[in-house]
Structures are given as structure tokens and as C-alpha cells.
Design a protein around this motif. Structure first.
Motif, PDB file in Angstrom:
ATOM      1  N   LYS A 125       0.808  -1.225   0.000  1.00 45.38           N
ATOM      2  CA  LYS A 125       0.000   0.000   0.000  1.00 45.38           C
ATOM      3  C   LYS A 125       0.840   1.273   0.000  1.00 45.38           C
ATOM      4  N   ALA A 126       2.119   1.186   0.301  1.00 47.37           N
ATOM      5  CA  ALA A 126       2.959   2.378   0.445  1.00 47.37           C
ATOM      6  C   ALA A 126       3.041   3.156  -0.864  1.00 47.37           C
ATOM      7  N   MET A 127       2.994   4.480  -0.748  1.00 47.33           N
ATOM      8  CA  MET A 127       3.037   5.359  -1.916  1.00 47.33           C
ATOM      9  C   MET A 127       4.190   6.353  -1.875  1.00 47.33           C
ATOM     10  N   GLY A 128       4.902   6.444  -0.769  1.00 45.85           N
ATOM     11  CA  GLY A 128       5.977   7.421  -0.650  1.00 45.85           C
ATOM     12  C   GLY A 128       7.214   7.017  -1.436  1.00 45.85           C
ATOM     13  N   ASN A 129       7.996   8.005  -1.850  1.00 45.66           N
ATOM     14  CA  ASN A 129       9.244   7.716  -2.558  1.00 45.66           C
ATOM     15  C   ASN A 129      10.242   6.996  -1.650  1.00 45.66           C
ATOM     16  N   VAL A 130      10.156   7.272  -0.352  1.00 47.25           N
ATOM     17  CA  VAL A 130      10.994   6.596   0.637  1.00 47.25           C
ATOM     18  C   VAL A 130      10.060   5.936   1.651  1.00 47.25           C
ATOM     19  N   VAL A 131      10.345   4.683   1.963  1.00 50.65           N
ATOM     20  CA  VAL A 131       9.531   3.935   2.922  1.00 50.65           C
ATOM     21  C   VAL A 131      10.358   3.704   4.182  1.00 50.65           C
ATOM     22  N   ILE A 132       9.814   4.127   5.311  1.00 52.56           N
ATOM     23  CA  ILE A 132      10.461   3.944   6.612  1.00 52.56           C
ATOM     24  C   ILE A 132       9.672   2.909   7.394  1.00 52.56           C
ATOM     25  N   THR A 133      10.353   1.907   7.944  1.00 54.65           N
ATOM     26  CA  THR A 133       9.688   0.958   8.837  1.00 54.65           C
ATOM     27  C   THR A 133      10.183   1.190  10.254  1.00 54.65           C
ATOM     28  N   MET A 134       9.295   1.055  11.204  1.00 54.38           N
ATOM     29  CA  MET A 134       9.682   1.137  12.609  1.00 54.38           C
ATOM     30  C   MET A 134       8.692   0.359  13.452  1.00 54.38           C
ATOM     31  N   ASP A 135       9.126  -0.015  14.649  1.00 51.72           N
ATOM     32  CA  ASP A 135       8.248  -0.718  15.566  1.00 51.72           C
ATOM     33  C   ASP A 135       7.348   0.276  16.297  1.00 51.72           C
ATOM     34  N   ALA A 136       6.274  -0.251  16.868  1.00 54.89           N
ATOM     35  CA  ALA A 136       5.268   0.602  17.499  1.00 54.89           C
ATOM     36  C   ALA A 136       5.470   0.776  18.991  1.00 54.89           C
ATOM     37  N   ASP A 137       6.557   0.249  19.532  1.00 58.94           N
ATOM     38  CA  ASP A 137       6.727   0.232  20.988  1.00 58.94           C
ATOM     39  C   ASP A 137       7.518   1.423  21.532  1.00 58.94           C
ATOM     40  N   LEU A 138       7.793   2.415  20.674  1.00 59.34           N
ATOM     41  CA  LEU A 138       8.537   3.631  21.035  1.00 59.34           C
ATOM     42  C   LEU A 138      10.017   3.366  21.315  1.00 59.34           C
ATOM     43  N   GLN A 139      10.503   2.187  20.967  1.00 53.33           N
ATOM     44  CA  GLN A 139      11.937   1.934  21.111  1.00 53.33           C
ATOM     45  C   GLN A 139      12.723   2.460  19.908  1.00 53.33           C
ATOM     46  N   ASP A 140      12.023   2.717  18.797  1.00 53.45           N
ATOM     47  CA  ASP A 140      12.629   3.380  17.643  1.00 53.45           C
ATOM     48  C   ASP A 140      12.309   4.871  17.711  1.00 53.45           C
ATOM     49  N   ASN A 141      13.282   5.703  17.385  1.00 56.49           N
ATOM     50  CA  ASN A 141      13.159   7.152  17.539  1.00 56.49           C
ATOM     51  C   ASN A 141      12.752   7.810  16.215  1.00 56.49           C
ATOM     52  N   PRO A 142      11.551   8.396  16.121  1.00 56.82           N
ATOM     53  CA  PRO A 142      11.138   9.058  14.880  1.00 56.82           C
ATOM     54  C   PRO A 142      12.023  10.241  14.475  1.00 56.82           C
ATOM     55  N   ASP A 143      12.803  10.793  15.401  1.00 57.29           N
ATOM     56  CA  ASP A 143      13.706  11.888  15.034  1.00 57.29           C
ATOM     57  C   ASP A 143      14.794  11.430  14.065  1.00 57.29           C
ATOM     58  N   GLU A 144      14.958  10.135  13.887  1.00 58.38           N
ATOM     59  CA  GLU A 144      15.929   9.604  12.920  1.00 58.38           C
ATOM     60  C   GLU A 144      15.418   9.714  11.486  1.00 58.38           C
ATOM     61  N   ILE A 145      14.116   9.940  11.306  1.00 56.17           N
ATOM     62  CA  ILE A 145      13.508   9.880   9.979  1.00 56.17           C
ATOM     63  C   ILE A 145      14.130  10.849   8.969  1.00 56.17           C
ATOM     64  N   PRO A 146      14.336  12.137   9.288  1.00 54.94           N
ATOM     65  CA  PRO A 146      14.883  13.049   8.270  1.00 54.94           C
ATOM     66  C   PRO A 146      16.229  12.598   7.706  1.00 54.94           C
ATOM     67  N   GLU A 147      17.132  12.149   8.565  1.00 57.58           N
ATOM     68  CA  GLU A 147      18.440  11.726   8.066  1.00 57.58           C
ATOM     69  C   GLU A 147      18.323  10.442   7.254  1.00 57.58           C
ATOM     70  N   LEU A 148      17.482   9.521   7.688  1.00 56.88           N
ATOM     71  CA  LEU A 148      17.264   8.309   6.911  1.00 56.88           C
ATOM     72  C   LEU A 148      16.690   8.650   5.538  1.00 56.88           C
ATOM     73  N   TYR A 149      15.757   9.584   5.505  1.00 53.27           N
ATOM     74  CA  TYR A 149      15.165  10.012   4.235  1.00 53.27           C
ATOM     75  C   TYR A 149      16.222  10.590   3.298  1.00 53.27           C
ATOM     76  N   ASN A 150      17.078  11.446   3.844  1.00 53.27           N
ATOM     77  CA  ASN A 150      18.110  12.071   3.011  1.00 53.27           C
ATOM     78  C   ASN A 150      19.113  11.046   2.476  1.00 53.27           C
ATOM     79  N   MET A 151      19.401  10.017   3.257  1.00 50.29           N
ATOM     80  CA  MET A 151      20.344   9.001   2.791  1.00 50.29           C
ATOM     81  C   MET A 151      19.782   8.231   1.600  1.00 50.29           C
ATOM     82  N   ILE A 152      18.467   8.094   1.534  1.00 47.20           N
ATOM     83  CA  ILE A 152      17.848   7.437   0.380  1.00 47.20           C
ATOM     84  C   ILE A 152      17.634   8.438  -0.760  1.00 47.20           C
ATOM     85  N   ALA A 153      16.985   9.571  -0.457  1.00 46.36           N
ATOM     86  CA  ALA A 153      16.563  10.506  -1.506  1.00 46.36           C
ATOM     87  C   ALA A 153      17.718  11.317  -2.087  1.00 46.36           C
ATOM     88  N   LYS A 154      18.713  11.646  -1.274  1.00 46.68           N
ATOM     89  CA  LYS A 154      19.800  12.515  -1.739  1.00 46.68           C
ATOM     90  C   LYS A 154      21.109  11.756  -1.942  1.00 46.68           C
TER      91      LYS A 154
END
Length: 316
Positions: free
Chosen positions: A82-111
Motif C-alpha cells: 500500500k505504500a506510496m511514498g518515494n521513501v519507505v520507513i519501517t519502525m516498531d510501534a513500541d517507542l523503542q525506535d526514535n522518529p527523530d531519525e527519519i529526516p536523516e534516513l530520508y536524506n540518505m535514500i533521496a539525496k
């Protein structure tokens, strides 16, 4: 759309609202267009009710609810479909993964042009005996077997180019080996990033020590599939040829010995070489049959969904 965040979950009612708000704040502060796809893998608590409430107030929230618990791999597969984004991020729902990592992960794929970026929880807050040590052993074996040099195969926080998730088949319990699946599909530009690991805030872990046993068994499976998945006869035929050669070799020796060298000696059935020859020829034939069956199954298999969806939210 810039980013799709795919989140499989099982009984995580306490963390969902906080996780959603955190992700939404990160997306808005970085001006990303995004969607959050929650996959409820058969929860028995109020997880789906909370997802429904979030979807009613934020149209970027989408939900998939399984009829029962089918496993993390099937949940990821459904989210990837179902994903439609140019970059797909997976993370667990238990708050052990930090969403603040998303921008840098996105840039490593997109840029930076990586196909896949895998998180590495270098500092962990798990039990040393039940998780850390088995995880280190598991990751070492995965590196040696797969040829993909990552320190943390099982980290739920990963980023993918959309082409990767649309061209790999995640099923069984193969979510641990998505980087290997991606490499086998031709997406070889894979790297890792050290990410922050946080102590579990709510609930209890859904995974026990037995997941590492299953992980090692899956490692054998993916090793076989990566090397012989498209040509099983190469493996089983080779083994069958070796066994048959050994069997015929002993049979030839016994025949020559009985006919020419020692015709008055013991009966063939009284000699252990006879049973060794017979056993190896039978085993060799079985290997050949296994190879033929593998080839037939490979050519006649039909793709089949390994999960059943009960409800969907905001999905076309």
C-alpha cells in the motif's frame, strides 16, 4: 509523496497516540508529505480503536487490520503493497525506535542514493542474556552466510527506496533478512546508520529467545534460496551424483572381488560394503527426486497472499 511510514504492531494501545504525535511533529517540522500506515496484526486490545480515532483526525493515517495474527513479515508485506511514498520507513510501534531519525534516513535514500539504510542499535537497553548476546551471535552468522555486512539485521528501523519494497517478497519470518532479499533482487547499494535505541515505555516485548532459533532456521532457508532458489537441481543433483558415485563404486568393487578375486569368500549380503553401497544409491536417488520435485514446484507455483485483511482505513 515523500515518505511512507510502515508500522506493524500487536497489542500496543498505550504507545500508538504518542508515536503518532511524535511522527507527525517530525514530518510537519521538516515539511514532508507523508502517510503513516499502521498494520494491526491481530491485536486483542484497543489498538485498532485508537488507530481508527487517529485516522479520523489525520487523513495521513492509514490502517490495515488483519483477521488474526499472521506475523511481522506478513504485516510488512501488506504495508509495502500500500505504500506510496518515494521513501519507505519501517519502525516498531513500541517507542523503542526514535522518529527523530527519519529526516536523516530520508536524506540518505533521496539525496545520497542508497537503496536501503538499516538502523544499527549500537547501544541497547535490552537484557544482555536474553537479547544482546543471542543477537550478536545471530548477526555474526547472518553476515557470514549472506555476504551482507550489517551489524544489526533485526533492527526494525529501516529506510528503503520505493522500488525496493515493491520488488521483494517478504513472507514467513523473513523480515529479519530484508537486506538480503534486497541484495538478491539486485539492490546492492545498502548501508547502515547508528540509531538511538530507547527503553520500552509501555507493555512487554512480543518476542522471546525462540525468535533466535527461528532466525537461524530462516537463515539456512534464505542461504538456500539465494544460492539455489532458482535451480534446486544444482544442489540436490550434485549431492545425488556424489552419493550414487560412492554407491556404484562400492558395488563395482564387490562385484569384481566376488567374481575374480575371492569367489569362494563370504556372501555379498554378509559384507558391510554391500549395505553401504545400497544405502548410498538409495539416498542418491532420493536427492535426484528431491531436485526434480523442486524444479517442478518452482515452475508451477502460484503466488498466494499469506494474510487476510479484516478492515482498512483511508486506503484506496
Amino acid at each position: 509523496m515523500n515518505i511512507s511510514v510502515v508500522i506493524p504492531l500487536l497489542n500496543e494501545q498505550d504507545s500508538l497516540t504518542e508515536l503518532h504525535d511524535w511522527i507527525a511533529n517530525v514530518m510537519q517540522s521538516n515539511q514532508f508529505s507523508y502517510e503513516i500506515i499502521f498494520i494491526d496484526d491481530g491485536s486483542t486490545d484497543d489498538s485498532w480503536k485508537i488507530i481508527s480515532q487517529l485516522a479520523s483526525t489525520n487523513k495521513s493515517v492509514k490502517g490495515i487490520r488483519f483477521l488474526k495474527n499472521f506475523g511481522k513479515s506478513q504485516a510488512l508485506h501488506a504495508g509495502f503493497e500500500k505504500a506510496m511514498g518515494n521513501v519507505v520507513i519501517t519502525m516498531d510501534a513500541d517507542l523503542q525506535d526514535n522518529p527523530d531519525e527519519i529526516p536523516e534516513l530520508y536524506n540518505m535514500i533521496a539525496k545520497d542514493g542508497f537503496d536501503l539504510v538499516s538502523g544499527w542499535k549500537k547501544v541497547r537497553y535490552d537484557s544482555v542474556v536474553s537479547k544482546n548476546l543471542p543477537s550478536k551471535l545471530f548477526n555474526w552468522a547472518a553476515r557470514k552466510t549472506s555476504g551482507v555486512h550489517l551489524n544489526d539485521f533485526n533492527c526494525g528501523l529501516k529506510a528503503y527506496h520505493i522500488d525496493v519494497v515493491k520488488n521483494i517478497d517478504v513472507n514467513g519470518e523473513m523480515h529479519r533478512y530484508i537486506p538480503v532479499l534486497a541484495k538478491n533482487a539486485g539492490f546492492g547499494n545498502i548501508t547502515e546508520k547508528v540509531v538511538q535505541h530507547q527503553a520500552r515505555k509501555y507493555g512487554v516485548t512480543k518476542f522471546g529467545v525462540n525468535r533466535f532459533i527461528h532466525g537461524f532456521l530462516d537463515l539456512i532457508t534464505i542461504w538456500f534460496l539465494s544460492r539455489f532458489g532458482k535451480r534446486p537441481m544444482h544442489l540436490f543433483g550434485s549431492l545425488g551424483f556424489i552419493m550414487l558415485t560412492i554407491g556404484f563404486g562400492f558395488a563395482l568393487y564387490l562385484g569384481i572381488d566376488k567374481l575374480y578375486l575371492n569367489p569362494t569368500g563370504r556372501l555379498l549380503t554378509q559384507r558391510p560394503q554391500f549395505y553401504l553401497s545400497l544405502s548410498t544409491m538409495i539416498i542418491g536417488t532420493q536427492f535426484f527426486v528431491a531436485g526434480f520435485l523442486g524444479e517442478i514446484i518452482l515452475r508451477t507455483k502460484q503466488d498466494k497472499k499469506l494474510y487476510l485483511v479484516k478492515e482498512e482505513l483511508n486506503l484506496n
